[in-house]
Design a protein around this motif. Structure first.
Motif, PDB file in Angstrom:
ATOM      1  N   THR A   1       0.849  -1.196   0.000  1.00  0.00           N
ATOM      2  CA  THR A   1       0.000   0.000   0.000  1.00  0.00           C
ATOM      3  C   THR A   1       0.875   1.232   0.000  1.00  0.00           C
ATOM      4  O   THR A   1       1.798   1.341   0.816  1.00  0.00           O
ATOM      5  CB  THR A   1      -0.918   0.017   1.239  1.00  0.00           C
ATOM      6  N   THR A   2       0.613   2.145  -0.909  1.00  0.00           N
ATOM      7  CA  THR A   2       1.380   3.382  -1.006  1.00  0.00           C
ATOM      8  C   THR A   2       0.529   4.542  -0.528  1.00  0.00           C
ATOM      9  O   THR A   2      -0.589   4.738  -0.994  1.00  0.00           O
ATOM     10  CB  THR A   2       1.825   3.640  -2.460  1.00  0.00           C
ATOM     11  N   THR A   3       1.039   5.297   0.422  1.00  0.00           N
ATOM     12  CA  THR A   3       0.339   6.460   0.946  1.00  0.00           C
ATOM     13  C   THR A   3       0.779   7.687   0.162  1.00  0.00           C
ATOM     14  O   THR A   3       1.958   8.046   0.190  1.00  0.00           O
ATOM     15  CB  THR A   3       0.646   6.649   2.440  1.00  0.00           C
ATOM     16  N   SER A   4      -0.141   8.289  -0.583  1.00  0.00           N
ATOM     17  CA  SER A   4       0.204   9.434  -1.421  1.00  0.00           C
ATOM     18  C   SER A   4       0.248  10.701  -0.593  1.00  0.00           C
ATOM     19  O   SER A   4      -0.424  10.831   0.417  1.00  0.00           O
ATOM     20  CB  SER A   4      -0.814   9.579  -2.560  1.00  0.00           C
ATOM     21  N   SER A   5       1.033  11.649  -1.041  1.00  0.00           N
ATOM     22  CA  SER A   5       1.143  12.929  -0.367  1.00  0.00           C
ATOM     23  C   SER A   5       1.322  14.016  -1.409  1.00  0.00           C
ATOM     24  O   SER A   5       1.850  13.777  -2.486  1.00  0.00           O
ATOM     25  CB  SER A   5       2.326  12.932   0.614  1.00  0.00           C
ATOM     26  N   VAL A   6       0.880  15.216  -1.077  1.00  0.00           N
ATOM     27  CA  VAL A   6       0.956  16.348  -1.984  1.00  0.00           C
ATOM     28  C   VAL A   6       1.720  17.458  -1.289  1.00  0.00           C
ATOM     29  O   VAL A   6       1.427  17.801  -0.132  1.00  0.00           O
ATOM     30  CB  VAL A   6      -0.449  16.846  -2.383  1.00  0.00           C
ATOM     31  N   SER A   7       2.693  17.985  -1.974  1.00  0.00           N
ATOM     32  CA  SER A   7       3.490  19.075  -1.419  1.00  0.00           C
ATOM     33  C   SER A   7       2.899  20.403  -1.870  1.00  0.00           C
ATOM     34  O   SER A   7       2.799  20.679  -3.062  1.00  0.00           O
ATOM     35  CB  SER A   7       4.946  18.947  -1.892  1.00  0.00           C
ATOM     36  N   ILE A   8       2.473  21.222  -0.899  1.00  0.00           N
ATOM     37  CA  ILE A   8       1.841  22.513  -1.190  1.00  0.00           C
ATOM     38  C   ILE A   8       2.618  23.612  -0.470  1.00  0.00           C
ATOM     39  O   ILE A   8       2.886  23.500   0.729  1.00  0.00           O
ATOM     40  CB  ILE A   8       0.364  22.528  -0.737  1.00  0.00           C
ATOM     41  N   ASN A   9       2.961  24.616  -1.204  1.00  0.00           N
ATOM     42  CA  ASN A   9       3.638  25.765  -0.622  1.00  0.00           C
ATOM     43  C   ASN A   9       2.594  26.688  -0.007  1.00  0.00           C
ATOM     44  O   ASN A   9       1.714  27.200  -0.689  1.00  0.00           O
ATOM     45  CB  ASN A   9       4.435  26.505  -1.691  1.00  0.00           C
ATOM     46  N   ALA A  10       2.678  26.878   1.315  1.00  0.00           N
ATOM     47  CA  ALA A  10       1.690  27.693   2.015  1.00  0.00           C
ATOM     48  C   ALA A  10       1.692  29.135   1.525  1.00  0.00           C
ATOM     49  O   ALA A  10       0.682  29.845   1.623  1.00  0.00           O
ATOM     50  CB  ALA A  10       1.942  27.643   3.512  1.00  0.00           C
ATOM     51  N   ALA A  11       2.821  29.580   0.973  1.00  0.00           N
ATOM     52  CA  ALA A  11       2.907  30.960   0.506  1.00  0.00           C
ATOM     53  C   ALA A  11       2.106  31.192  -0.769  1.00  0.00           C
ATOM     54  O   ALA A  11       1.821  32.344  -1.122  1.00  0.00           O
ATOM     55  CB  ALA A  11       4.367  31.339   0.269  1.00  0.00           C
ATOM     56  N   ASP A  12       1.734  30.104  -1.467  1.00  0.00           N
ATOM     57  CA  ASP A  12       0.981  30.267  -2.705  1.00  0.00           C
ATOM     58  C   ASP A  12      -0.467  30.666  -2.467  1.00  0.00           C
ATOM     59  O   ASP A  12      -1.128  31.188  -3.351  1.00  0.00           O
ATOM     60  CB  ASP A  12       1.018  28.957  -3.512  1.00  0.00           C
ATOM     61  N   GLY A  13      -0.977  30.393  -1.270  1.00  0.00           N
ATOM     62  CA  GLY A  13      -2.359  30.761  -0.961  1.00  0.00           C
ATOM     63  C   GLY A  13      -3.365  29.755  -1.515  1.00  0.00           C
ATOM     64  O   GLY A  13      -3.012  28.782  -2.173  1.00  0.00           O
ATOM     65  N   ALA A  14      -4.630  30.030  -1.223  1.00  0.00           N
ATOM     66  CA  ALA A  14      -5.718  29.141  -1.658  1.00  0.00           C
ATOM     67  C   ALA A  14      -6.040  29.371  -3.134  1.00  0.00           C
ATOM     68  O   ALA A  14      -5.729  30.417  -3.706  1.00  0.00           O
ATOM     69  CB  ALA A  14      -6.954  29.375  -0.806  1.00  0.00           C
ATOM     70  N   GLY A  15      -6.666  28.370  -3.745  1.00  0.00           N
ATOM     71  CA  GLY A  15      -7.070  28.490  -5.131  1.00  0.00           C
ATOM     72  C   GLY A  15      -8.347  29.308  -5.271  1.00  0.00           C
ATOM     73  O   GLY A  15      -9.055  29.574  -4.297  1.00  0.00           O
ATOM     74  N   GLY A  16      -8.652  29.686  -6.488  1.00  0.00           N
ATOM     75  CA  GLY A  16      -9.838  30.502  -6.734  1.00  0.00           C
ATOM     76  C   GLY A  16     -10.324  30.343  -8.167  1.00  0.00           C
ATOM     77  O   GLY A  16      -9.971  29.383  -8.849  1.00  0.00           O
ATOM     78  N   ILE A  17     -11.128  31.277  -8.625  1.00  0.00           N
ATOM     79  CA  ILE A  17     -11.643  31.246  -9.990  1.00  0.00           C
ATOM     80  C   ILE A  17     -11.372  32.584 -10.661  1.00  0.00           C
ATOM     81  O   ILE A  17     -11.245  33.622  -9.995  1.00  0.00           O
ATOM     82  CB  ILE A  17     -13.160  30.942 -10.033  1.00  0.00           C
ATOM     83  N   SER A  18     -11.254  32.542 -11.973  1.00  0.00           N
ATOM     84  CA  SER A  18     -11.110  33.741 -12.791  1.00  0.00           C
ATOM     85  C   SER A  18     -12.294  33.790 -13.749  1.00  0.00           C
ATOM     86  O   SER A  18     -12.442  32.915 -14.607  1.00  0.00           O
ATOM     87  CB  SER A  18      -9.780  33.706 -13.553  1.00  0.00           C
ATOM     88  N   MET A  19     -13.121  34.810 -13.608  1.00  0.00           N
ATOM     89  CA  MET A  19     -14.370  34.892 -14.367  1.00  0.00           C
ATOM     90  C   MET A  19     -14.097  35.261 -15.825  1.00  0.00           C
ATOM     91  O   MET A  19     -13.355  36.200 -16.125  1.00  0.00           O
ATOM     92  CB  MET A  19     -15.287  35.928 -13.729  1.00  0.00           C
ATOM     93  N   LEU A  20     -14.700  34.487 -16.726  1.00  0.00           N
ATOM     94  CA  LEU A  20     -14.613  34.784 -18.160  1.00  0.00           C
ATOM     95  C   LEU A  20     -15.896  35.431 -18.661  1.00  0.00           C
ATOM     96  O   LEU A  20     -15.868  36.373 -19.449  1.00  0.00           O
ATOM     97  CB  LEU A  20     -14.331  33.495 -18.940  1.00  0.00           C
ATOM     98  N   THR A  21     -17.044  34.897 -18.215  1.00  0.00           N
ATOM     99  CA  THR A  21     -18.355  35.449 -18.558  1.00  0.00           C
ATOM    100  C   THR A  21     -19.239  35.429 -17.323  1.00  0.00           C
ATOM    101  O   THR A  21     -19.435  34.372 -16.735  1.00  0.00           O
ATOM    102  CB  THR A  21     -19.046  34.623 -19.662  1.00  0.00           C
TER     103      THR A  21
END
Length: 283
Positions: free
Chosen positions: A100-120
């Motif tokens: 069993t392999t336990t996956s992990s994700v490396s996230i830089n806290a300085a990048d901040g949370a994700g969001g959306i960019s409105m097109l229409t």
């Protein structure tokens, strides 16, 4: 005397003939036959024992090979049952033949949370939509590391502090698109839409609108504004009043202006009379 001599000669002749005869001793033949028969039995028994021993050896070898093959097959099956899960880097552990392999994700806290960019609609200006028509929203995701399985889209109105659901459990796509049928909503709505400005929010379906997202996760802290209005029936031109036009004054405004001009006239006349009475103009 002569008869005795003939008898002796006869015996000698018979003995000579008997000794010269080419036949084997019956007793010896019988003995040899007995010995040959006993020898054949021993040989047959020995051959049978040898054959049995060989058969046992072959059976033992076959059993050993079968056991070995079974063990090899079992080991092969165990090896084939080993599976590795996860697409991210991480640590793996083996328990009872299972990996069993336990996956992990490396996230830089300085990048901040994700969001959306409105097109229409265009996020740089306020768009106005008539209530009862379809409104199309299109957006892209930004700074998103961990993608949600599904998203909810809502429109919040600050005028009545209500939140209107545009769609729920929408599948996650690189570019999100949703069409809000405001006419269909109005036909069965318990909370009607208002002529006001709304804010659109897109957030993870597994979370609430008020949750604070961590770095790399989708955040609902930033929304995009748009306005909606109810159309009014046309008004006859003579009775139309433009409240934002320069020439359109209300009754209160008109009365205020009359009061200002009246006071100015009274002040001017009073000063003229006072100056003429005391001769200020004759100086």
């Amino acid at each position: 005397m002569r008869s005795i001599l003939n008898l002796v000669c006869t015996f000698l002749l018979l003995g000579t003939i008997a000794s010269a005869w080419s036949w084997s001793n019956p007793g010896a033949a019988l003995g040899n036959a007995l010995l040959d028969r006993r020898d054949d039995t021993s040989s047959s028994s020995s051959a049978s024992t040898s054959e049995q021993t060989t058969t046992t050896s072959v059976a033992s070898q076959t059993s050993t090979d079968s056991s070995s093959d079974s063990k090899t097959s079992s080991n092969t099956k165990t090896a084939s049952d080993e599976t590795t899960t996860g697409t991210e880097t991480g640590t793996s552990s083996t328990t009872k033949g299972k990996t069993t392999t336990t996956s992990s994700v490396s996230i830089n806290a300085a990048d901040g949370a994700g969001g959306i960019s409105m097109l229409t609609p265009d996020s740089t200006s306020t768009s106005y939509y008539q209530i009862g028509q379809n409104i199309t929203f299109v957006w892209n995701y930004t700074s998103l590391v961990v993608k949600p399985t599904a998203v909810d889209v809502v429109a919040s109105c600050s005028l009545n502090s209500e939140t209107y659901t545009v769609t729920k459990n929408m599948s996650m796509e690189a570019t999100g698109t949703v069409i809000w049928d405001t006419g269909k909503y109005e036909s069965s709505a318990t909370i009607p839409l208002l002529t006001a400005t709304y804010t659109l929010f897109v957030y993870d379906s597994e979370k609430s609108l008020s949750d604070t997202a961590s770095a790399g996760y989708l955040s609902s802290s930033v929304g995009y504004s748009f306005s909606m209005y109810y159309p009014h029936s046309p008004t006859a031109l003579p009775s139309f009043q433009c409240v934002t036009c320069n020439g359109a004054l209300s009754e209160i405004s008109k009365q205020g202006l009359k009061f200002v001009f009246g006071m100015a006239t009274i002040t001017l006349l009073s000063f003229t009379w006072f100056a003429g009475t005391f001769g200020l103009f004759s100086l």
